[in-house]
Structures are given as structure tokens and as C-alpha cells.
Design an enzyme around this catalytic site. Structure first.
Site, PDB file in Angstrom:
ATOM      1  N   ARG A   1       0.758  -1.262   0.097  1.00 26.67           N
ATOM      2  CA  ARG A   1      -0.065  -0.155  -0.047  1.00 26.67           C
ATOM      3  C   ARG A   1       0.730   1.313  -0.048  1.00 26.67           C
ATOM      4  O   ARG A   1       0.617   2.214  -0.709  1.00 26.67           O
ATOM      5  CB  ARG A   1      -0.949  -0.032   1.351  1.00 26.67           C
ATOM      6  CG  ARG A   1      -1.488   1.149   1.490  1.00 26.67           C
ATOM      7  CD  ARG A   1      -2.853   1.155   2.231  1.00 26.67           C
ATOM      8  NE  ARG A   1      -3.635  -0.056   1.692  1.00 26.67           N
ATOM      9  CZ  ARG A   1      -4.489  -0.812   2.634  1.00 26.67           C
ATOM     10  NH1 ARG A   1      -4.473  -0.705   3.762  1.00 26.67           N
ATOM     11  NH2 ARG A   1      -5.066  -1.614   1.915  1.00 26.67           N
TER      12      ARG A   1
ATOM     13  N   ARG B   1       6.959  -0.014   2.073  1.00 29.73           N
ATOM     14  CA  ARG B   1       6.641  -1.072   2.918  1.00 29.73           C
ATOM     15  C   ARG B   1       5.661  -1.892   2.488  1.00 29.73           C
ATOM     16  O   ARG B   1       4.782  -1.508   1.745  1.00 29.73           O
ATOM     17  CB  ARG B   1       6.669  -0.397   4.346  1.00 29.73           C
ATOM     18  CG  ARG B   1       5.538   0.391   4.507  1.00 29.73           C
ATOM     19  CD  ARG B   1       5.940   1.471   5.673  1.00 29.73           C
ATOM     20  NE  ARG B   1       4.995   2.196   6.033  1.00 29.73           N
ATOM     21  CZ  ARG B   1       4.783   3.322   5.673  1.00 29.73           C
ATOM     22  NH1 ARG B   1       5.417   3.782   4.668  1.00 29.73           N
ATOM     23  NH2 ARG B   1       3.781   4.153   6.148  1.00 29.73           N
TER      24      ARG B   1
HETATM   25  C1  LIG Z   1      -0.473  -0.356   8.971  1.00 28.52           C
HETATM   26  C2  LIG Z   1      -0.035  -1.022   7.524  1.00 28.52           C
HETATM   27  C3  LIG Z   1       1.345  -0.648   7.397  1.00 28.52           C
HETATM   28  C4  LIG Z   1       2.428  -0.340   8.439  1.00 28.52           C
HETATM   29  O1  LIG Z   1       2.114   1.265   8.631  1.00 28.52           O
HETATM   30  P1  LIG Z   1       3.051   1.870   9.635  1.00 28.52           P
HETATM   31  O2  LIG Z   1       2.406   3.453   9.666  1.00 28.52           O
HETATM   32  O3  LIG Z   1       4.482   2.145   8.642  1.00 28.52           O
HETATM   33  O4  LIG Z   1       3.139   1.381  10.850  1.00 28.52           O
HETATM   34  C5  LIG Z   1       1.978  -1.216   6.176  1.00 28.52           C
HETATM   35  N1  LIG Z   1       1.183  -1.849   5.121  1.00 28.52           N
HETATM   36  C6  LIG Z   1      -0.335  -1.886   5.446  1.00 28.52           C
HETATM   37  C7  LIG Z   1      -1.236  -2.413   4.312  1.00 28.52           C
HETATM   38  C8  LIG Z   1      -0.806  -1.314   6.595  1.00 28.52           C
HETATM   39  O5  LIG Z   1      -2.034  -1.561   6.938  1.00 28.52           O
END
Ligand SMILES: *Cc1c(COP(=O)(O)O)cnc(C)c1O
Ligand code: SF4
Length: 425
Positions: free
Chosen positions: A118, A122
Site C-alpha cells: 500500500r 513497505r
Molecule cells: C499499517 C500498515 C502498514 C504499516 O504502517 P506504519 O504506519 O508504517 O506502521 C503497512 N502496510 C499496510 C497495508 C498497513 O495496513
């Protein structure tokens, strides 16, 4: 020094003959998870109405409560914050108009099973559908407690390949289900595979075991994980009564192994929708070396609308924390945008007004103050990264701010269609 209570299970008739070795064995805890009304009735009082409701709810949804977490419940008080998270209620069968099966589009936004890419840098990988306990408020109830399997080797391989091919991914978040329901060996295979990828800087693991099955956090587990540093763990405490001696030992074990532990709470009606409960929770967390990270507004998943409270309550909670207590204790309150927009932070307004010379701000006490702008308000960056255009690209609103883009427009604007313009070109 605080005294932490150990969960006393011997007083519960069902567990009176359980040996200490069994109790402290996470496999025993999982095998003996409470899944039927009869067994539940041996742990706490269930009246006729509850019995009836449970029958109806269990026809559709599974229950699984670790003996450890069950022993933490109040035997007779129905609104016990631990009970509410563990025991099915008939409200789960009704849906609110706004409910959705997959509000965060985790399945829609996933080209590879289990993987959601998304954010630019990451990914989230759901490595298993299995949890040690089925939380009633689970946002992933469309999968957790349904199929009950770990992600296949092939699909893990596909996710690893995907990350290897996408050099922009520097952070891999393993979640589920609960990754700590995997054996040390299976978890190590996954962690090691991602650690081998040079551009993967950090690996994060989301697990609720420190709260619902703390005996899972063994010396062997943390000794394995620490070989793959930097590893971060986020867990999920919702109420201070969950901070027991066992939970403390689990969190400290991780901290001692150099694993920073964070906490993500979900704002839940009758569990923690109270500024005082939240304040006590974040204090208890810091004492066991857990850093409060997020408070989530309850998602629009199906069958959990009875847990939701107003967004205003979340803002009120942050208002009651920021300034009133240690800054490190204050988590970020977020709404995970339905449709896959990601987490959106919300907080009280501290900026009251501004002119080109001054900002009018207020603090937590209600003191209204001003910050006078520097006479040169423009800054220009001479850093190496900007000069070489290295650490980008920025997207979205950041692109508006740096002038790369003039506007962001929805692709389906009627105006664009009228004029025969395709905004993609
Ligand atoms: C929550 C989430 C993350 C990580 O979010 P951070 O704000 O970096 O902790 C990564 N990918 C998805 C799909 C998420 O829902
Ligand atoms: S531990 Fe997390 S994923 Fe598992 S049931 Fe609870 S909320 Fe859902």
C-alpha cells in the site's frame, strides 16, 4: 516498585490439575483453547440469555480463548474488559449499514496472496490465518478463525520474490493472524528469507501473544529473532488489566534481546473508550518497556459495529494525554481509511490562527500563545540528497508542496469527461 499479579488459574476448577509445565507450554495453551459453551461455563458464570446468545453466535463464528486469557476474565462481571474481547456476543450477527468484509482493501490491493503493498516503501504480509485467540473485535475476521492455515510455502516464496524485485521496499511487516503461532523454525525460514534481501532494512512482526499467550515468548524464540536484527515487534494491549507478570516477562524478554516493542490498541466500546483507562494503559506499557504506537479507530469490518465509538472519543483521549503525561506515552490516533487509503492520524487542533507574522497556538492547559515567524520564512535546501535527487520520489500532497505538481484530481471528475480530457495523459 509495582507488584504485578500472576494469573491464578488453580482456583478455576477446570484448570486445577494443570501442571505448571503444561500451563507454561504455549502448545498446551493453544491445544486447550476454549471453543465451546460447556467449557466456557466451567470458567465463568453464564446466564440463560448469554447461553442462548452464544449458541446463535457460535453457529456462525468461532470462539477460541487461551486458558491463560480466560483465567484473566472476571467470572461474573459481564462488562469485564477482558471478557468483552474474548466472548462472542449476539451483536456480532448484525451488520451496520457501513460494514464491509474487507474495509481496508487488503485483499483487493493484493496481487500476491497475503501481500499488501500500500505504501511506497513497505509491505504487509499476512503469514498465517491462525491466532492463539480469536479477538471479537478482529478487523481481519473475514480470514482469522475461518480457514485456519498458515500461508503456503509457495506463496511465501512469491512474496519474497516480489520484495526482492521491488528495491523500494525497505520495511517488511509480518502479520496475520498471529505470526507467533508459527513454530520457531517456520518463522525463522520466513524472517531469514527477507533478511537475505539487501534492501530490506527492517522487519516488523505484529503479534498479540504477549497479551493472550505470553508463554509463547520463549528464550529460544527471542534468541532466534535477534540473529536477524533489526527486528521490531508490535503487540496489542487494549486495557491495563492485561499487563500481568507474565505479559511483563514476555515483553521484557524481547526488550532484553534488543527488540523494540510497540503497542497498537483498538478503541473499543466498554473496553477502553475512556481517557483514564487509556492513560493508565500507556503508563503500564512504558513500565514494561513497551512504547505506545497507535490507537486505531475501530474499522468498518462486518459484525463489530457494537465495539465502535465516535471518532471524537479518540481525539478526546489524545487531548487528555498530550502534555498531561510523558510524550513517549502518547500514541498516534489513526483512522485506517476505508478503501485502502492507509492510516490517517487525527489529533486535537493546537493551531488556532495565523497571520504572515505570527502563529497563534494553544497548549494542553488552554494557554493561548504565539510563535513569531522568522523574518526570512523561506528555506532552501542544499543537502546532498536533494542535490542528487536521491531519497525520493515523494508522492501525493508532498508533490504539491515541492511544486512538482499543480493539483491532484480524481480521474472520474465530470468536468474532465465533459471536456474529453484524460487526466492520465
Ligand atoms: C499499517 C500498515 C502498514 C504499516 O504502517 P506504519 O504506519 O508504517 O506502521 C503497512 N502496510 C499496510 C497495508 C498497513 O495496513
Ligand atoms: S490477535 Fe489480531 S489478528 Fe488475531 S484475532 Fe486478535 S485482533 Fe485478530
Amino acid at each position: 516498585m509495582t507488584e504485578y499479579s500472576t494469573v491464578s488459574y488453580r482456583e478455576i476448577p477446570l484448570f486445577k490439575d494443570v501442571t505448571e509445565a503444561q500451563w507454561n507450554d504455549w502448545h498446551w495453551q493453544m491445544r486447550n483453547a476454549i471453543a465451546d459453551i460447556g467449557t466456557l461455563g466451567e470458567v465463568l458464570d453464564i446466564d440463560e440469555k448469554e447461553h442462548e446468545d452464544l449458541e446463535k453466535t457460535l453457529a456462525k463464528f468461532k470462539m477460541a480463548i487461551t486458558p491463560y486469557y480466560a483465567a484473566l476474565m472476571d467470572k461474573s462481571y459481564k462488562l469485564c474488559s477482558v471478557r468483552l474481547q474474548a466472548i462472542p456476543r449476539v451483536e456480532e450477527l448484525s451488520n451496520d449499514v457501513s460494514d464491509m468484509a474487507d474495509p481496508l482493501h487488503e485483499d483487493v490491493d493484493s496481487s500476491i496472496p497475503g501481500l499488501t503493498h500500500r505504501y511506497p516503501d513497505r509491505v504487509l504480509l499476512l503469514v498465517t490465518d491462525i491466532c492463539s485467540m480469536n479477538c471479537r473485535h478482529c478487523t481481519r475476521r473475514r480470514i482469522v478463525g475461518q480457514e485456519d492455515s498458515h500461508l503456503s510455502k509457495e506463496n511465501i516464496q512469491r512474496a519474497v520474490e516480489y520484495v526482492r524485485e521491488h528495491r523500494e521496499i525497505r520495511d517488511v511487516l509480518l502479520s496475520g493472524g498471529d505470526p507467533f503461532t508459527l513454530s520457531d523454525g517456520s518463522l525463522e525460514t520466513i524472517v531469514a528469507a527477507f533478511r537475505e534481501i539487501p534492501h530490506v532494512e527492517i522487519i516488523r512482526i505484529g503479534t498479540r501473544t504477549p497479551v493472550v499467550m505470553p508463554m509463547r515468548v520463549t528464550d529460544d524464540l527471542v534468541n532466534m529473532l535477534k540473529k536477524y536484527h533489526p527486528i521490531y515487534v508490535n503487540t496489542h494491549f487494549n486495557h491495563y488489566s492485561e499487563v500481568t507478570q507474565e505479559a511483563k516477562e514476555a515483553c521484557e524478554k524481547m526488550a532484553d534481546a534488543g527488540i523494540p516493542v510497540g503497542n497498537q490498541s483498538v478503541l473499543l466500546r466498554d473496553v477502553n473508550d475512556c481517557p483514564r483507562i487509556m492513560k493508565k494503559l500507556v503508563h503500564e506499557l512504558l513500565k514494561i518497556r513497551v512504547k505506545p504506537y497507535y490507537i486505531y479507530q475501530c474499522d468498518l469490518s462486518k459484525g463489530i459495529s457494537h465495539f465502535r465509538v465516535s471518532v471524537a472519543k479518540g481525539i478526546e483521549i489524545i487531548e487528555s494525554l498530550r502534555g498531561h503525561t510523558t510524550g513517549m506515552a502518547v500514541p498516534t490516533y489513526v483512522v485506517d481509511a476505508p478503501g485502502g487509503g492507509g492510516k490517517i492520524p487525527l489529533m486535537p487542533n493546537y493551531l488556532l490562527s495565523h497571520s504572515d507574522k505570527r502563529y497563534v497556538l494553544r497548549n494542553y492547559e488552554g494557554v493561548i500563545t504565539t510563535y513569531t515567524q522568522p523574518s526570512n520564512i523561506f528555506s532552501e535546501c542544499w543537502c546532498e540528497l536533494c542535490k542528487n535527487d536521491e531519497y525520493g520520489p515523494l508522492d501525493g500532497v508532498a508533490k504539491l508542496l515541492n511544486g512538482e505538481k499543480l493539483s491532484l484530481e480524481p480521474t472520474d471528475l465530470a468536468r474532465l469527461q465533459r471536456n474529453g480530457l484524460n487526466p492520465q495523459e
